[in-house]
Motif scaffolding. Structure first.
Motif, mmCIF file in Angstrom:
data_model
loop_
_atom_site.group_PDB
_atom_site.id
_atom_site.type_symbol
_atom_site.label_atom_id
_atom_site.label_comp_id
_atom_site.label_asym_id
_atom_site.label_seq_id
_atom_site.Cartn_x
_atom_site.Cartn_y
_atom_site.Cartn_z
ATOM 1 N N TRP A 153 0.808 -1.351 -0.163
ATOM 2 C CA TRP A 153 0.036 -0.017 -0.052
ATOM 3 C C TRP A 153 0.862 1.292 -0.229
ATOM 4 C CZ3 TRP A 153 -5.066 -0.296 -0.912
ATOM 5 C CH2 TRP A 153 -5.763 1.043 -0.551
ATOM 6 N N ALA A 154 2.202 1.196 0.602
ATOM 7 C CA ALA A 154 3.065 2.455 0.716
ATOM 8 C C ALA A 154 3.417 2.732 -0.601
ATOM 9 C CB ALA A 154 4.221 2.179 1.618
ATOM 10 N N VAL A 155 3.689 1.659 -1.544
ATOM 11 C CA VAL A 155 4.239 1.806 -2.694
ATOM 12 C C VAL A 155 3.075 2.328 -3.778
ATOM 13 C CG1 VAL A 155 5.293 0.792 -4.851
ATOM 14 C CG2 VAL A 155 5.900 -0.173 -2.668
ATOM 15 N N ALA A 156 1.675 1.652 -3.564
ATOM 16 C CA ALA A 156 0.513 2.158 -4.345
ATOM 17 C C ALA A 156 0.188 3.597 -3.988
ATOM 18 C CB ALA A 156 -0.583 1.149 -3.971
ATOM 19 N N GLN A 157 0.533 3.878 -2.705
ATOM 20 C CA GLN A 157 0.276 5.146 -2.220
ATOM 21 C C GLN A 157 1.083 6.228 -2.994
ATOM 22 O OE1 GLN A 157 -2.325 5.847 0.821
ATOM 23 N NE2 GLN A 157 -2.411 7.670 -0.398
ATOM 24 N N ILE A 158 2.435 6.064 -2.813
ATOM 25 C CA ILE A 158 3.319 7.195 -3.311
ATOM 26 C C ILE A 158 3.305 7.393 -4.697
ATOM 27 C CG2 ILE A 158 5.367 5.669 -3.499
ATOM 28 C CD1 ILE A 158 5.446 8.685 -1.054
ATOM 29 N N MET A 159 2.826 6.227 -5.430
ATOM 30 C CA MET A 159 2.784 6.476 -6.830
ATOM 31 C C MET A 159 1.603 7.189 -7.302
ATOM 32 S SD MET A 159 5.536 4.839 -7.839
ATOM 33 C CE MET A 159 5.163 4.522 -9.657
ATOM 34 N N PRO A 160 1.670 7.861 -8.547
ATOM 35 C CA PRO A 160 0.620 8.574 -8.938
ATOM 36 C C PRO A 160 -0.599 7.485 -9.283
ATOM 37 C CG PRO A 160 1.967 8.703 -10.603
ATOM 38 C CD PRO A 160 2.912 8.244 -9.412
ATOM 39 N N GLY A 161 -1.777 8.025 -9.432
ATOM 40 C CA GLY A 161 -2.710 7.051 -9.557
ATOM 41 C C GLY A 161 -3.393 6.425 -8.438
ATOM 42 N N PRO A 162 -4.763 6.070 -8.786
ATOM 43 C CA PRO A 162 -5.573 5.393 -7.649
ATOM 44 C C PRO A 162 -4.957 4.473 -6.742
ATOM 45 C CG PRO A 162 -6.889 5.533 -9.513
ATOM 46 C CD PRO A 162 -5.476 5.610 -10.018
ATOM 47 N N ASN A 163 -4.818 4.472 -5.572
ATOM 48 C CA ASN A 163 -4.165 3.384 -4.743
ATOM 49 C C ASN A 163 -4.692 1.928 -4.930
ATOM 50 O OD1 ASN A 163 -3.341 5.581 -3.419
ATOM 51 N ND2 ASN A 163 -4.863 5.620 -1.879
ATOM 52 N N LEU A 164 -5.892 1.881 -4.976
ATOM 53 C CA LEU A 164 -6.291 0.498 -4.998
ATOM 54 C C LEU A 164 -6.159 -0.294 -6.448
ATOM 55 C CD1 LEU A 164 -7.429 -1.834 -3.292
ATOM 56 C CD2 LEU A 164 -9.678 -1.446 -4.214
ATOM 57 N N VAL A 165 -6.131 0.722 -7.546
ATOM 58 C CA VAL A 165 -6.011 0.321 -8.685
ATOM 59 C C VAL A 165 -4.572 -0.006 -8.829
ATOM 60 C CG1 VAL A 165 -6.052 1.131 -11.378
ATOM 61 C CG2 VAL A 165 -7.662 1.687 -9.660
ATOM 62 N N ASN A 166 -3.580 0.890 -8.271
ATOM 63 C CA ASN A 166 -2.230 0.650 -8.544
ATOM 64 C C ASN A 166 -1.947 -0.683 -7.695
ATOM 65 O OD1 ASN A 166 -1.795 3.015 -9.515
ATOM 66 N ND2 ASN A 166 -0.983 3.911 -7.843
#
Lengths: 207, 213
Positions: free
Chosen positions: B63-76
């Motif tokens: 989640w940390a990676v998904a969060q820091i990347m652009p784009g919707p967290n859960l999609v990431n």
């Protein structure tokens, strides 16, 4: 001004391209989710281009929040409404579908490509200290961020519905509902759909 | 795409892998259709507790990676999970599962909404569900607090980072990007030095092995 009045517009090919490109540039800025870019979308779609009415913009966000699925889908709804407003001939649903697909593709393609490449790299290098430190060092922030997001969602309850916003004291049953849900999720394995159903029922009774 | 074989991670022993791209598509469709407002809560429930595709700790870390990347967290997150198991095909399957069914539901709702938006019961139900969605996210955050037990950061460092995040985001409403960059940077640096200390303590008897750039 009639709140429900939708602007009648006519979009050419370059307008559509601009629309998709605008979302594509926002894509890489949308750290923390597409919802963080809403102020800019409002500026572009409502104020600058006049492609959407204020009401359409707000309803798109509210609906996407209430509907299942990731909130990023509100961008498809924005594009859908732009398409519906487009009086350039042909069936409006066709334009609406084009708008929805174009905007969603625009906002997802750049970020998803970047995430895909990063995911491959970070998985291949997951034993590196830098990668482990990144994931583990951010863990407390991530957990706090979840709690903060819930807090913000809960505290905007009173402001979300203009007809009730003036009566802030009426918000307390909803805050109690939020607190009770948080406790149940934390301590039990009750199916989340039961909780949402109960929330809908309480909302109807209170409303 | 071939995966490089790596030594098994002790934590993943309790987890299972998705069986196929179809499995990814179906699972993420089910997950997405349950996510009203608070998808993070549903994601933790489905991916960790029901599917066992990841542990709670892995969930927070990814989640940390998904969060820091652009784009919707859960999609990431879905994309990352799909990519890990089945490459591009997996990423696209997970993404399609996340988006297609909910998009159909949303467009149908948008169509219905133009007809029934004035009904007070509809507004009430939406408001109640909004309050519950907020609780779902808070409850999930509380539940994931346990994952911080094995964290290399000192408990005081964790508490400080967590509280700083809550105060700046929930109270001061600072822009997420800057908060993440600042607190994430501090967390990263602290974790780096703590991990380095641990590795040094472990390798000291044998000399200078295990140092990597």
């Amino acid at each position: 001004m009639n709140a429900l009045a939708a602007p009648l517009i006519s979009l050419g090919l370059t307008d559509w391209l601009h629309l998709v490109l605008h979302f594509a540039t926002l894509s890489l800025l949308a750290v923390g989710g597409a919802i963080t870019t809403t102020p800019d979308m409002h500026r572009y779609l409502v104020t600058q281009q006049g492609w959407l009415s204020e009401t359409q913009f707000n309803a798109s966000i509210a609906l996407a929040q209430a509907a299942p699925g990731p909130n990023v889908l509100f961008i498809a709804l924005l594009g859908w409404n732009v398409g519906l407003n487009n009086g350039a001939g042909g069936h409006p649903i066709g334009w609406a579908l084009l708008g929805a697909a174009g905007c969603l593709l625009g906002v997802l393609l750049p970020s998803s490509t970047l995430v895909y490449l990063t995911a491959r790299w970070s998985h291949a290098n997951r034993e590196r200290r830098g990668v482990r430190a990144f994931k583990q060092g951010l863990a407390p922030v991530v957990v706090a961020l979840l709690i903060s997001t819930g807090w913000i969602l809960g505290s905007t309850q009173a402001a979300n519905f203009p007809d009730l916003a003036s009566a802030a004291h009426t918000a307390w049953p909803y805050w109690a509902l939020t607190a009770a849900t948080a406790l149940l999720v934390w301590r039990t394995r009750l199916h989340l759909l039961w909780l949402l159903g109960a929330g809908a029922l309480v909302g109807v009774l209170l409303g | 795409m071939p995966e490089t074989p790596l030594p098994p991670d002790p934590e993943t022993s309790a987890t299972v892998s998705p069986q196929s791209c179809g499995d990814l598509f179906r699972s993420f469709t089910v997950l997405a259709l349950q996510g009203f407002g608070g998808v993070a809560a549903v994601a933790q429930r489905e991916l960790v507790e029901r599917k066992r595709w990841m542990t709670n700790t892995q969930f927070v870390e990814e989640w940390a990676v998904a969060q820091i990347m652009p784009g919707p967290n859960l999609v990431n997150l879905s994309l990352m999970l799909g990519a890990r198991h089945f490459g591009v095909r997996g990423a696209l399957s997970a993404l399609a599962g996340m988006l297609s069914a909910p998009l159909l539901v949303l467009l149908s709702l948008a169509w219905l909404y133009t007809h029934y938006a004035d009904q007070p019961a509809v507004a009430g139900a939406l408001r109640g569900m909004g309050a519950v969605a907020a609780g779902l996210v808070i409850g999930t955050g509380l539940k994931l607090l346990v994952t911080l037990k094995n964290n290399p950061l000192h408990p005081a460092q964790r508490l400080l980072l967590g509280s700083a995040c809550f105060v700046t985001i929930a109270w001061l409403r600072w822009p997420l990007l800057w908060v993440l960059l600042a607190l994430g940077g501090v967390g990263w640096a602290l974790a780096w030095s703590r991990l380095a200390q641990r590795e040094e303590a472990r390798t000291r008897p044998t000399g200078s092995t295990g140092t990597r750039q």
